[in-house]
Write a protein that holds these residues in place. Sequence first.
Motif, PDB file in Angstrom:
ATOM      1  N   LEU A 195       0.819  -1.214   0.000  1.00  0.00           N
ATOM      2  CA  LEU A 195       0.000   0.000   0.000  1.00  0.00           C
ATOM      3  C   LEU A 195       0.855   1.266   0.000  1.00  0.00           C
ATOM      4  N   ARG A 196       2.119   1.110  -0.408  1.00  0.00           N
ATOM      5  CA  ARG A 196       2.993   2.275  -0.463  1.00  0.00           C
ATOM      6  C   ARG A 196       2.662   3.144  -1.690  1.00  0.00           C
ATOM      7  N   PRO A 197       3.014   4.433  -1.639  1.00  0.00           N
ATOM      8  CA  PRO A 197       2.702   5.343  -2.757  1.00  0.00           C
ATOM      9  C   PRO A 197       3.202   4.846  -4.106  1.00  0.00           C
ATOM     10  N   ASP A 198       4.409   4.236  -4.139  1.00  0.00           N
ATOM     11  CA  ASP A 198       4.935   3.759  -5.426  1.00  0.00           C
ATOM     12  C   ASP A 198       4.020   2.705  -6.037  1.00  0.00           C
ATOM     13  N   PHE A 199       3.490   1.820  -5.198  1.00  0.00           N
ATOM     14  CA  PHE A 199       2.570   0.778  -5.686  1.00  0.00           C
ATOM     15  C   PHE A 199       1.267   1.404  -6.180  1.00  0.00           C
ATOM     16  N   LEU A 200       0.729   2.359  -5.410  1.00  0.00           N
ATOM     17  CA  LEU A 200      -0.527   3.010  -5.788  1.00  0.00           C
ATOM     18  C   LEU A 200      -0.375   3.762  -7.109  1.00  0.00           C
ATOM     19  N   ASN A 201       0.755   4.452  -7.261  1.00  0.00           N
ATOM     20  CA  ASN A 201       0.986   5.234  -8.486  1.00  0.00           C
ATOM     21  C   ASN A 201       1.358   4.356  -9.674  1.00  0.00           C
ATOM     22  N   GLY A 202       1.851   3.156  -9.393  1.00  0.00           N
ATOM     23  CA  GLY A 202       2.314   2.297 -10.473  1.00  0.00           C
ATOM     24  C   GLY A 202       1.422   1.128 -10.767  1.00  0.00           C
ATOM     25  N   LEU A 203       1.759  -0.041 -10.199  1.00  0.00           N
ATOM     26  CA  LEU A 203       1.100  -1.287 -10.575  1.00  0.00           C
ATOM     27  C   LEU A 203      -0.391  -1.292 -10.242  1.00  0.00           C
ATOM     28  N   ALA A 204      -0.769  -0.756  -9.094  1.00  0.00           N
ATOM     29  CA  ALA A 204      -2.189  -0.734  -8.727  1.00  0.00           C
ATOM     30  C   ALA A 204      -3.007   0.057  -9.744  1.00  0.00           C
ATOM     31  N   SER A 205      -2.470   1.193 -10.146  1.00  0.00           N
ATOM     32  CA  SER A 205      -3.171   2.006 -11.159  1.00  0.00           C
ATOM     33  C   SER A 205      -3.200   1.290 -12.506  1.00  0.00           C
ATOM     34  N   ASN A 206      -2.111   0.563 -12.835  1.00  0.00           N
ATOM     35  CA  ASN A 206      -2.089  -0.207 -14.080  1.00  0.00           C
ATOM     36  C   ASN A 206      -3.228  -1.225 -14.110  1.00  0.00           C
ATOM     37  N   VAL A 207      -3.410  -1.938 -12.993  1.00  0.00           N
ATOM     38  CA  VAL A 207      -4.437  -2.978 -12.913  1.00  0.00           C
ATOM     39  C   VAL A 207      -5.829  -2.372 -13.093  1.00  0.00           C
ATOM     40  N   LEU A 208      -6.118  -1.315 -12.331  1.00  0.00           N
ATOM     41  CA  LEU A 208      -7.451  -0.703 -12.399  1.00  0.00           C
ATOM     42  C   LEU A 208      -7.713  -0.110 -13.781  1.00  0.00           C
ATOM     43  N   GLU A 209      -6.699   0.512 -14.342  1.00  0.00           N
ATOM     44  CA  GLU A 209      -6.851   1.105 -15.673  1.00  0.00           C
ATOM     45  C   GLU A 209      -7.129   0.018 -16.707  1.00  0.00           C
ATOM     46  N   PHE A 210      -6.412  -1.109 -16.602  1.00  0.00           N
ATOM     47  CA  PHE A 210      -6.612  -2.228 -17.532  1.00  0.00           C
ATOM     48  C   PHE A 210      -8.015  -2.806 -17.393  1.00  0.00           C
ATOM     49  N   LEU A 211      -8.489  -3.005 -16.181  1.00  0.00           N
ATOM     50  CA  LEU A 211      -9.819  -3.596 -15.969  1.00  0.00           C
ATOM     51  C   LEU A 211     -10.929  -2.663 -16.456  1.00  0.00           C
ATOM     52  N   LEU A 212     -10.770  -1.372 -16.223  1.00  0.00           N
ATOM     53  CA  LEU A 212     -11.810  -0.422 -16.630  1.00  0.00           C
ATOM     54  C   LEU A 212     -11.901  -0.282 -18.145  1.00  0.00           C
ATOM     55  N   ARG A 213     -10.894  -0.804 -18.849  1.00  0.00           N
ATOM     56  CA  ARG A 213     -10.954  -0.791 -20.309  1.00  0.00           C
ATOM     57  C   ARG A 213     -12.015  -1.749 -20.834  1.00  0.00           C
ATOM     58  N   ALA A 214     -12.428  -2.706 -20.015  1.00  0.00           N
ATOM     59  CA  ALA A 214     -13.405  -3.718 -20.432  1.00  0.00           C
ATOM     60  C   ALA A 214     -14.776  -3.080 -20.525  1.00  0.00           C
ATOM     61  N   GLU A 215     -15.212  -2.802 -21.734  1.00  0.00           N
ATOM     62  CA  GLU A 215     -16.525  -2.185 -21.934  1.00  0.00           C
ATOM     63  C   GLU A 215     -17.581  -3.283 -21.930  1.00  0.00           C
ATOM     64  N   MET A 216     -17.960  -3.676 -20.721  1.00  0.00           N
ATOM     65  CA  MET A 216     -18.923  -4.771 -20.580  1.00  0.00           C
ATOM     66  C   MET A 216     -19.888  -4.419 -19.454  1.00  0.00           C
ATOM     67  N   GLY A 217     -21.111  -4.837 -19.580  1.00  0.00           N
ATOM     68  CA  GLY A 217     -22.099  -4.581 -18.549  1.00  0.00           C
ATOM     69  C   GLY A 217     -22.228  -5.762 -17.616  1.00  0.00           C
ATOM     70  N   GLY A 218     -23.260  -5.748 -16.798  1.00  0.00           N
ATOM     71  CA  GLY A 218     -23.516  -6.871 -15.908  1.00  0.00           C
ATOM     72  C   GLY A 218     -22.641  -6.835 -14.675  1.00  0.00           C
ATOM     73  N   ASP A 219     -22.637  -7.982 -13.952  1.00  0.00           N
ATOM     74  CA  ASP A 219     -21.967  -8.051 -12.654  1.00  0.00           C
ATOM     75  C   ASP A 219     -20.525  -8.518 -12.730  1.00  0.00           C
ATOM     76  N   VAL A 220     -20.040  -8.914 -13.905  1.00  0.00           N
ATOM     77  CA  VAL A 220     -18.694  -9.483 -13.990  1.00  0.00           C
ATOM     78  C   VAL A 220     -17.644  -8.477 -13.560  1.00  0.00           C
ATOM     79  N   LEU A 221     -17.578  -7.343 -14.260  1.00  0.00           N
ATOM     80  CA  LEU A 221     -16.577  -6.339 -13.912  1.00  0.00           C
ATOM     81  C   LEU A 221     -16.872  -5.756 -12.532  1.00  0.00           C
ATOM     82  N   ASN A 222     -18.168  -5.582 -12.215  1.00  0.00           N
ATOM     83  CA  ASN A 222     -18.537  -5.070 -10.890  1.00  0.00           C
ATOM     84  C   ASN A 222     -17.943  -5.943  -9.793  1.00  0.00           C
TER      85      ASN A 222
END
Length: 1229
Positions: free
Chosen positions: A68-95
């Motif tokens: 939970l250090r700043p480097d992780f939040l600014n780097g890999l954690a943001s990469n993961v969330l950004e990648f997942l939010l690219r999925a233009e899909m509805g329903g409960d899967v991405l939720n």
Amino acid sequence: MSNPRTKQLQKRFNDIIHGNVKLEQRSNDCRLFLQGLCAQVDSAKCANDIVASPHGLPAVQLAMRSDLRPDFLNGLASNVLEFLLRAEMGGDVLNSVIVNIVDPPIFWNEFHRAFESGTLNERAERVFAKVLSYLLQMPNRDTTIYRQLASRPSMLDKIINSDQQEVRSEGYLIKYILSPAGATLTDSADFDFVPGGRHDNDFVDFREIAILPTADELSSNKDPALRRASHLEDPEGKKTRVADYLDNTFRLLRDDMMHELKEDTDIALKKKQGRQRGLVIDGIKAVDIYAGPENRRTRWGLMLQCDSDFPILKGVQEKDRKRFFLDDRRGSRMLRHKSLACLIGDGAILGLGTIHREEDLLAKKPPIIIFQIEGQVSLSKALLQLKTTKHLRLIQIDCAVFAFEPVLKALQRMQVLPLSEEILFWEDGKEIASPIVVVTRITGLLSRNPSMDLKPLLRTPRSIVLDPSQVSSLLAGLKQRVSLIQGPPGTGKSFIGALLAKALHMYTRQTILVVCYTNHALDQFLEDLIDIGIPREDIVRFGGRAKPALEDLSVYNLRKQRATCSPVDWALINEVKGEASHHLSKLQVSFTTLQSFQPSSETLLAYTESKDPSFFNAFRVPDPEDMMRFVGRNGKVVDETFLISEWMQGGDARMFKNELHVQAAHEIWNMNKSRRQLKVEEWKSDILRDVVEELCTAGEEYNHCQDDLSRNFGKALIEQLKSKRIIGCTTTGAAKFAEDIKAASPDVLLVEEAGEILESHVITALSSTTSQMILIGDHKQLRPKVKNYALTVEKGEGYDLNRSLFERLVLKGFPHVTLSAQHRMRPEISALIRALTYPDLKDAPKTNNRENIRGVQSNVIFVNHNHPEDEDKRISDGADGGSTTSKQNTYEVKMVLRIVRYLAQQGYGSDNIVILTPYLGQLSHLRDALKNETDPILNDLDSGDLSRAGLLTDADSKKKKTRIRLATIDNYQGEESDIVVASLCRSNPSNSIGFMDSPERLNVLISRARNGLILIGNSATFERSKKGGKLWTDFLNLMRKGGYVFEGFPVKCEKHPDKRRVMEQPEDFDAYAPDGGCTEPCGILLKCNVHPCALKCHPLRTAPNQPNIHATMLCKALLRDKCSAGTHTVTWQCHAGRPSNCRHCKEEMKRLEQLARRELEAKEEREAAEREHDLRMLELEAKLRSEREALAELQRAKDRENGLEKLVEDWKHGLSLVWGSPLTGFNRR
């Protein structure tokens, strides 16, 4: 990342989610797992795989909490969330994936704290804002904790005030979701049509939307909330239909404006290729505010001082600078009053506004520009950014906002829709209500006797007997609350409109508002009203560009009359002036504060007391005991800012560190220096926003006062308007002057050319007092013009912005009357539109037995060819399917030029001919080709289009030339000419004809000509077109059936009818009809009765009933004879007669006279020189004698002096002999 490593990461990810490998809570293992997640090819499939596996969600959850250090939040954690939010899909899967990451909130708490504290980098801030927005929109889930988090002022303000447009964009959506209007957003199945939350100028209530866009709106790539036309016909929406109608009408019209505006700003910012049409002023700064001189106050604006002088002023003397902006064509067009401009700071849009033109300030060195920004949101953001912007530019935007703004503002003012029962709620079978006042005196008599003469009833200058369709239209206009009168080309729509106006003027006390699309059409209609007997003093005309003959009707003449105000009025005016002065003072103080903004420690401390009390308590300096004082470094007395100053510099509480309130605020005192600086910047930003808000509020109040003053001074005009019975204006004028017109309380709205006027323009011309509406037009001619092709009927998206109210009601089945007798076209031409569009159209008797067009084989001609078209990239024809280019055809230009010249040889003047073409590119090409021989005249609409493209320049020659009319088809609707020459332009192997597939455009094209119709085009291209091919095949079959299709221009010699030829090439005219006839010599004796005409065969008369051209033609045959002296041969043209004098003899005599004159002059010069010599000699001799005498006198004087000295010496010698010693000190005097 190398390919082998990617495969290894992907394998590790798949092994873990499928349970083949257990994920350990070690940071390195978790890091590799998350890298493997991001290495997946498809984010949607990745999310599905995570949810489908029992090990997927726990693994993701564990990995996201591993660090939970700043480097992780600014780097890999943001990469993961950004990648997942690219999925233009509805329903409960991405939720499910996102929720497992943020709940329990171990990761989420650190993520949002990092955002609030400012430790996230820009990309991580964007990701955080997107995740929060996503969480708030999740359907069927409890989002309370996320709403509470987003509702924190510290959170929402930080997002909305971010420097990043993408973060702000999410912030606007979050703010909307948190509002009552956005509460049901997650349940909406039609999100695209839900207004609000797209940017800072997207509101649920359209009346809150600023007309000019904000910077964030221009940068937004989200589609606006627009409903399709069918929505308004939904039976379930009746209760809200009026509100929905006004809302959508506003949004559609504004989106049309935004289309052109956004395109121009994108070009200005180099985001899009294209020609920059407006002026660019590089290097400016805001130096003050401007509100006009004290005796002529205006709405306020920013004074922008240029860093350097305008290049256009180079060479203009200082005393002439103001005159340059007033009188010089270049200067008067520069920075026009109320023109649109964009303020750019460091490459980003700060705001849009308008120029308030003050020539005195433009003429200064350096120049000063007054820039007025409308809308509180745009103004406040621009002022905030001005403080930090290093480089400012001002770019003029050449977008006709002035044509949209009055209508849009009028729509925002509308709370109800007059005549809504007919406009929105009429259904088939429903009876149409009668107007409040019915002219029974006319309707009764005309119903009983349709063939009666209306001259006695309407007191017209001449007898008027109507045909049955005209009678029906007149009765409908007088008996129905809303009436539609369709007038096919040439049927006299305006004539019926004038009769209706005269009837209402004579037999009622009602005021009629007459609305037309163009100034030209308005002038024609007002002239019809005057001709039919309506007194000029009962008519007033709003707007400019009136014909000179109608200038006395202008409202500006009423404005010039001195206003008379009562003492009560003056007291009210003075009160408002006082308020305006007060707000102006506050405005000036606020601007000065803004310019020198640098908050002190005292200001920051005072701010924390009300806005951040925990910090205020941490910085509170204790009161000393027994009247003592605390002393700091160097013996300086400690004041109330001591602790906040120490804290801002990164220090501790020093002598107060053991105080209880300081120890209680250990989190504040333990903040590192960078976090402290971020906090201070946050306070400064908040204080700056308060200063800007005060400035904006003062400015808004001041502007309200100025508007009140304008209304008070306009009361006299309103009283004068109430005395007028006919108010005429264009559709834009009706909206622009809506307040003045509304005060005149018009009862009847009469709309001319209703088929080519946008519905929004018609309904904004309605006022609360309007009880009757008469629409006169033709829905089978061209539709209204719009900028955004995507909104048109032709595009087929269902928005139908360019469908007029007239057409919409007709298609709905609303009763309408159609005029049936046309008075314009000869039968050969009217037969074409009768077969294609108007089967019931009849020809009036006066259209028969007209003279044939001279010099051609047919009155209707289609010149067929296969010469290819060219693309013109300089200009765009937006109506042509949204095309970014235009078209031109060089062959057709050359043929048009020769045909026009040939018709002129037949005696047809420029008032008999018009040249039409569908494309602006061809219009420009034709103008350039024609201006060498003629002066092409464009109407205002075409001139404006070419001017905006930078293609309209003055003719090179000042020589007076024959004028000829030139227009695009779309801008010639409603007009007519004896002969129409049309260049169709399109000729290509793909058989593309663009917007020429429109039956309405073809209808207008072929119905403009009275006597002759000449078309030039490639028939194969038009007939083989995928869209429009059937239309053109039907048309061209009619032309072939009539024998009108030729492989060139078919000419015939009027003098030798058997001499006929088809001119296939432009050069053929010079070869086979050089003088307008054939190649035979003319041979007819001229009026000298001696010599024949030297031209090739040509027309004998310039027009019917005109004398033979040879009766006035000068005989230029050369005659020769000997002069009277018999020495020279004399030559003269026959028409001039024998010269009375021989030119050669005259020249010889002149030469002899010149020789004698030169000899005399030489003799006189010699004698003068001799006299001058003698005189000089006498002068020299006299001077010599004088000098000799002077020398002699000088010698005599010297001799006298010597004699005297000798005498004195002798005397001295004699005395010495007497006294025995020499005398000394003797003064000779």
